[in-house]
Scaffold this active site. Sequence first.
Site, short mmCIF file in Angstrom:
data_model
loop_
_atom_site.label_atom_id
_atom_site.label_comp_id
_atom_site.label_asym_id
_atom_site.label_seq_id
_atom_site.Cartn_x
_atom_site.Cartn_y
_atom_site.Cartn_z
N GLU A 73 22.55 -24.30 46.48
CA GLU A 73 23.66 -24.92 45.75
C GLU A 73 23.51 -26.43 45.67
OE1 GLU A 73 27.44 -23.80 47.45
OE2 GLU A 73 27.28 -21.75 46.70
N GLU A 93 25.36 -15.34 45.38
CA GLU A 93 26.39 -15.50 46.41
C GLU A 93 27.77 -15.34 45.79
OE1 GLU A 93 25.29 -18.83 49.38
OE2 GLU A 93 27.46 -18.94 49.14
C1 IDC Z 1 29.63 -21.21 54.95
C2 IDC Z 1 29.82 -20.20 56.07
C3 IDC Z 1 30.46 -20.87 57.25
C4 IDC Z 1 29.64 -22.10 57.63
C5 IDC Z 1 29.48 -23.02 56.42
C6 IDC Z 1 28.63 -24.24 56.70
O1 IDC Z 1 30.59 -19.12 55.59
O2 IDC Z 1 30.58 -19.98 58.33
O3 IDC Z 1 30.30 -22.79 58.67
O4 IDC Z 1 28.88 -22.30 55.38
O5 IDC Z 1 27.30 -23.94 56.77
C7 IDC Z 1 28.73 -21.61 49.96
C8 IDC Z 1 27.48 -21.79 50.73
C9 IDC Z 1 27.53 -21.07 52.06
C10 IDC Z 1 28.93 -21.19 52.67
C11 IDC Z 1 29.91 -20.47 51.75
C12 IDC Z 1 31.35 -20.49 52.27
O6 IDC Z 1 26.33 -21.45 50.02
O7 IDC Z 1 26.58 -21.63 52.90
O8 IDC Z 1 28.90 -20.57 53.92
N1 IDC Z 1 29.85 -21.06 50.43
O9 IDC Z 1 31.81 -21.80 52.36
N2 IDC Z 1 28.94 -21.98 48.72
C13 IDC Z 1 30.23 -21.71 48.40
C14 IDC Z 1 30.82 -21.13 49.48
#
Ligand code: IDC
Length: 328
Positions: A166, A254
């Site tokens: 992302e 995702e």
């Molecule tokens: C989130 C995880 C969370 C973690 C965070 C930081 O769910 O547990 O603490 O990342 O690393 C994304 C990202 C993905 C995120 C997810 C939710 O690609 O890494 O995971 N998210 O926030 N993009 C949109 C949402």
Amino acid sequence: MNNRKQRFSFCIILFMMAILGIGFAANTARAAASVEKWGRLSVKGANIVNQKGKKIQLKGVSTHGIAWFPQYVNQSCFKSFKKMGVNTIRIAFYSDPASGYTTELYGKIEEGVKHATDLGMYVILDWHILNDGNPKIHQKEALKFFTRFAKKYRKQKNILYEICNEPNGDVTWERDIRPYANKVINRIRKYDKKNIIIVGTPTWSQDVDVVAEKPLKQKNIAYSLHFYAATHQDWNQDKFRQAYRRGLPMLVTEFNICDASGNGRMDKGSADKWMKLLRKYKIGHVAWNISNKNETSALIKPNCKKTGGFSKGNLSPSGKWIAKWWKK
Ligand code: IDC
């Protein structure tokens, strides 16, 4: 008489062995269904197609960051999702040292690929940029990563490379992502000429409409579109429609039905619209994330301590909702 009895028992034994054999064959065939059936995937127009050129819809689950939740990278875990109708595993490897990046995890990635391959599933190798929002920040490491794995997996039919999860922050398609993508794609293609490469899009992989105006020139490239249904709603679906109309091949590498933090409320109304849209256009989707973390997007219930052999009852509310779509 005795002889007859013996012959009879012998026939019964043969019959039982045949039944067992058929059962075993059916089981192994089922275990390898998707890759065996669809073969190597490629991009045709705005869709991903199987070896016969027919549009297919990938249905996947993504690991959480494997530095934090390595325990779910095991065959029994992947197999239980396969039984629920999933054909793709995404292995999320964060590229930022603060999120666990270390080349020591390469072994874990290889383990994951082996399990998925043995189960006849597709695997997405995800270079998970997030806090490092500009893919150029860790370009050198990315090139090393993809050189290693493209060399290693170039002959496998079930591999997809996702080169920047992302992009976000002060990052544009033209100035940052496109030149990065060209470098990484050229590197992968030195070794692996065929497997699909997925490229992240600006604004946390939402701006597919921007990319559709000037996509890359190479073959077998798809672009990621991410959504978290409680945050990304109709306006994001419009971006999807615009990009699709322009012929941009997309894959939802995702998504979840909660908000963009990975937590918060579930928006089933918005999620339903998304899933129907993806089904209509045959766009694959990969659910975030395989863990029992206490957050809405975790697919496993927080109180479930198993790391494999999951049944529907072990899924969290978001997991249960999403699982319905794996069977449709
Ligand atoms: C989130 C995880 C969370 C973690 C965070 C930081 O769910 O547990 O603490 O990342 O690393 C994304 C990202 C993905 C995120 C997810 C939710 O690609 O890494 O995971 N998210 O926030 N993009 C949109 C949402």
